[in-house]
Design a protein around this motif. Structure first.
Motif, PDB file in Angstrom:
ATOM      1  N   UNK A  11      -9.516  48.598 -28.203  1.00  0.00           N
ATOM      2  CA  UNK A  11     -10.980  48.600 -28.177  1.00  0.00           C
ATOM      3  C   UNK A  11     -11.488  47.428 -27.345  1.00  0.00           C
ATOM      4  N   UNK A  12     -11.703  46.289 -27.971  1.00  0.00           N
ATOM      5  CA  UNK A  12     -12.190  45.118 -27.230  1.00  0.00           C
ATOM      6  C   UNK A  12     -11.223  44.668 -26.148  1.00  0.00           C
ATOM      7  N   UNK A  13      -9.961  45.034 -26.273  1.00  0.00           N
ATOM      8  CA  UNK A  13      -8.937  44.578 -25.348  1.00  0.00           C
ATOM      9  C   UNK A  13      -8.722  45.462 -24.129  1.00  0.00           C
ATOM     10  N   UNK A  14      -9.646  46.394 -23.860  1.00  0.00           N
ATOM     11  CA  UNK A  14      -9.498  47.195 -22.634  1.00  0.00           C
ATOM     12  C   UNK A  14      -9.555  46.258 -21.435  1.00  0.00           C
ATOM     13  N   UNK A  15      -8.866  46.643 -20.355  1.00  0.00           N
ATOM     14  CA  UNK A  15      -8.771  45.761 -19.185  1.00  0.00           C
ATOM     15  C   UNK A  15      -9.623  46.260 -18.023  1.00  0.00           C
ATOM     16  N   UNK A  38     -10.968  39.989  -9.167  1.00  0.00           N
ATOM     17  CA  UNK A  38     -12.208  40.760  -9.103  1.00  0.00           C
ATOM     18  C   UNK A  38     -12.384  41.482  -7.766  1.00  0.00           C
ATOM     19  N   UNK A  39     -11.586  41.119  -6.761  1.00  0.00           N
ATOM     20  CA  UNK A  39     -11.700  41.788  -5.463  1.00  0.00           C
ATOM     21  C   UNK A  39     -11.249  43.248  -5.525  1.00  0.00           C
ATOM     22  N   UNK A  40     -10.600  43.672  -6.625  1.00  0.00           N
ATOM     23  CA  UNK A  40     -10.176  45.076  -6.725  1.00  0.00           C
ATOM     24  C   UNK A  40     -11.336  45.995  -7.113  1.00  0.00           C
ATOM     25  N   UNK A  41     -12.443  45.433  -7.590  1.00  0.00           N
ATOM     26  CA  UNK A  41     -13.595  46.263  -7.962  1.00  0.00           C
ATOM     27  C   UNK A  41     -14.084  46.991  -6.708  1.00  0.00           C
ATOM     28  N   UNK A  42     -14.244  48.303  -6.836  1.00  0.00           N
ATOM     29  CA  UNK A  42     -14.676  49.125  -5.713  1.00  0.00           C
ATOM     30  C   UNK A  42     -13.532  49.644  -4.860  1.00  0.00           C
ATOM     31  N   UNK A  43     -12.303  49.245  -5.180  1.00  0.00           N
ATOM     32  CA  UNK A  43     -11.142  49.695  -4.407  1.00  0.00           C
ATOM     33  C   UNK A  43     -10.428  50.826  -5.142  1.00  0.00           C
ATOM     34  N   UNK A  44      -9.721  51.632  -4.353  1.00  0.00           N
ATOM     35  CA  UNK A  44      -8.906  52.708  -4.908  1.00  0.00           C
ATOM     36  C   UNK A  44      -7.470  52.219  -4.988  1.00  0.00           C
ATOM     37  N   UNK A  45      -6.878  52.363  -6.171  1.00  0.00           N
ATOM     38  CA  UNK A  45      -5.474  52.006  -6.369  1.00  0.00           C
ATOM     39  C   UNK A  45      -4.709  53.262  -6.758  1.00  0.00           C
ATOM     40  N   UNK A  47      -1.515  55.479  -8.414  1.00  0.00           N
ATOM     41  CA  UNK A  47      -0.729  55.475  -9.642  1.00  0.00           C
ATOM     42  C   UNK A  47       0.466  54.530  -9.474  1.00  0.00           C
ATOM     43  N   UNK A  48       0.724  53.742 -10.493  1.00  0.00           N
ATOM     44  CA  UNK A  48       1.807  52.766 -10.595  1.00  0.00           C
ATOM     45  C   UNK A  48       1.650  51.542  -9.687  1.00  0.00           C
ATOM     46  N   UNK A  49       0.525  51.441  -8.962  1.00  0.00           N
ATOM     47  CA  UNK A  49       0.251  50.188  -8.238  1.00  0.00           C
ATOM     48  C   UNK A  49      -0.011  49.081  -9.247  1.00  0.00           C
ATOM     49  N   UNK A  50       0.370  47.869  -8.911  1.00  0.00           N
ATOM     50  CA  UNK A  50       0.088  46.714  -9.754  1.00  0.00           C
ATOM     51  C   UNK A  50      -1.377  46.332  -9.586  1.00  0.00           C
ATOM     52  N   UNK A  51      -2.072  46.101 -10.709  1.00  0.00           N
ATOM     53  CA  UNK A  51      -3.468  45.674 -10.608  1.00  0.00           C
ATOM     54  C   UNK A  51      -3.696  44.274 -11.163  1.00  0.00           C
ATOM     55  N   UNK A  52      -2.644  43.633 -11.642  1.00  0.00           N
ATOM     56  CA  UNK A  52      -2.769  42.277 -12.165  1.00  0.00           C
ATOM     57  C   UNK A  52      -1.529  41.899 -12.946  1.00  0.00           C
ATOM     58  N   UNK A  53      -1.633  40.746 -13.594  1.00  0.00           N
ATOM     59  CA  UNK A  53      -0.550  40.285 -14.456  1.00  0.00           C
ATOM     60  C   UNK A  53      -1.127  39.806 -15.778  1.00  0.00           C
ATOM     61  N   UNK A 101       5.797  33.224 -23.558  1.00  0.00           N
ATOM     62  CA  UNK A 101       7.175  33.187 -23.063  1.00  0.00           C
ATOM     63  C   UNK A 101       7.432  33.994 -21.797  1.00  0.00           C
ATOM     64  N   UNK A 102       6.463  34.794 -21.329  1.00  0.00           N
ATOM     65  CA  UNK A 102       6.742  35.691 -20.205  1.00  0.00           C
ATOM     66  C   UNK A 102       5.476  36.077 -19.450  1.00  0.00           C
ATOM     67  N   UNK A 103       5.670  36.597 -18.261  1.00  0.00           N
ATOM     68  CA  UNK A 103       4.590  37.166 -17.451  1.00  0.00           C
ATOM     69  C   UNK A 103       4.992  38.597 -17.124  1.00  0.00           C
ATOM     70  N   UNK A 104       4.039  39.516 -17.213  1.00  0.00           N
ATOM     71  CA  UNK A 104       4.329  40.921 -16.968  1.00  0.00           C
ATOM     72  C   UNK A 104       3.273  41.514 -16.039  1.00  0.00           C
ATOM     73  N   UNK A 105       3.715  42.398 -15.145  1.00  0.00           N
ATOM     74  CA  UNK A 105       2.784  43.098 -14.262  1.00  0.00           C
ATOM     75  C   UNK A 105       2.038  44.174 -15.035  1.00  0.00           C
ATOM     76  N   UNK A 106       0.846  44.492 -14.555  1.00  0.00           N
ATOM     77  CA  UNK A 106       0.035  45.574 -15.095  1.00  0.00           C
ATOM     78  C   UNK A 106      -0.007  46.684 -14.045  1.00  0.00           C
ATOM     79  N   UNK A 107       0.223  47.925 -14.474  1.00  0.00           N
ATOM     80  CA  UNK A 107       0.323  49.047 -13.555  1.00  0.00           C
ATOM     81  C   UNK A 107      -0.754  50.090 -13.832  1.00  0.00           C
ATOM     82  N   UNK A 108      -1.232  50.711 -12.770  1.00  0.00           N
ATOM     83  CA  UNK A 108      -2.207  51.794 -12.901  1.00  0.00           C
ATOM     84  C   UNK A 108      -1.526  53.022 -13.517  1.00  0.00           C
TER      85      UNK A 108
END
Length: 131
Positions: A99-103, A46-53, A55-61, A66-73
């Motif tokens: 729809x409900x699954x927006x991040x 939640x510390x990313x709220x109010x921050x500028x990221x 393009x292609x920066x990781x914003x979470x996982x 079976x796996x973990x994947x990064x999330x990218x802007x």
């Protein structure tokens, strides 16, 4: 399967058409959630709220059984909101990733980046080529 009113990144994130304030929703595509399988945990600090990221920066996982994947802007943006429902019910991404699954809800900082994202048909060809 990929809604026409969204744009898509090569990292399998989608972004909605911006409103008059350049605000959009961001999530992962049906293809991405299907490849991951059953999603059990979403880690977006939640510390990313109010921050500028940028393009292609990781914003979470995102973690599946079976796996973990990064999330990218998909574009550079100011983070306005995290979908709090997903913190307790990450499986909403599997049920309805568009729809409900927006991040995130973001303000797009550079519309040129948005304009360079793929349309639905282009993204469909892209994922067919990656199989």
């Amino acid at each position: 399967m990929n809604p026409n009113n969204l744009r898509y990144s090569k990292n399998h994130e989608w972004i909605s058409i911006p409103n008059e304030k350049n605000q959009s929703y961001v999530g992962i595509t049906f293809f991405a959630q299907n490849e991951l399988g059953d999603i059990v945990y979403l880690d977006v600090d939640s510390s990313i709220i109010g921050k500028k990221l940028k393009i292609e920066n990781t914003f979470g996982t995102i973690e599946a059984v079976k796996t973990v994947s990064d999330l990218f802007m998909p574009v550079s943006g100011l983070i306005l909101e995290i979908n709090k429902k997903l913190l307790s019910k990450p499986e909403l991404i599997n049920k309805n990733s568009y729809h409900e699954g927006w991040i995130l809800r973001i303000k797009i900082l550079h519309m040129k980046e948005y304009d360079q994202l793929m349309f639905s048909e282009e993204y469909q060809k892209y994922i067919q080529g990656s199989k």
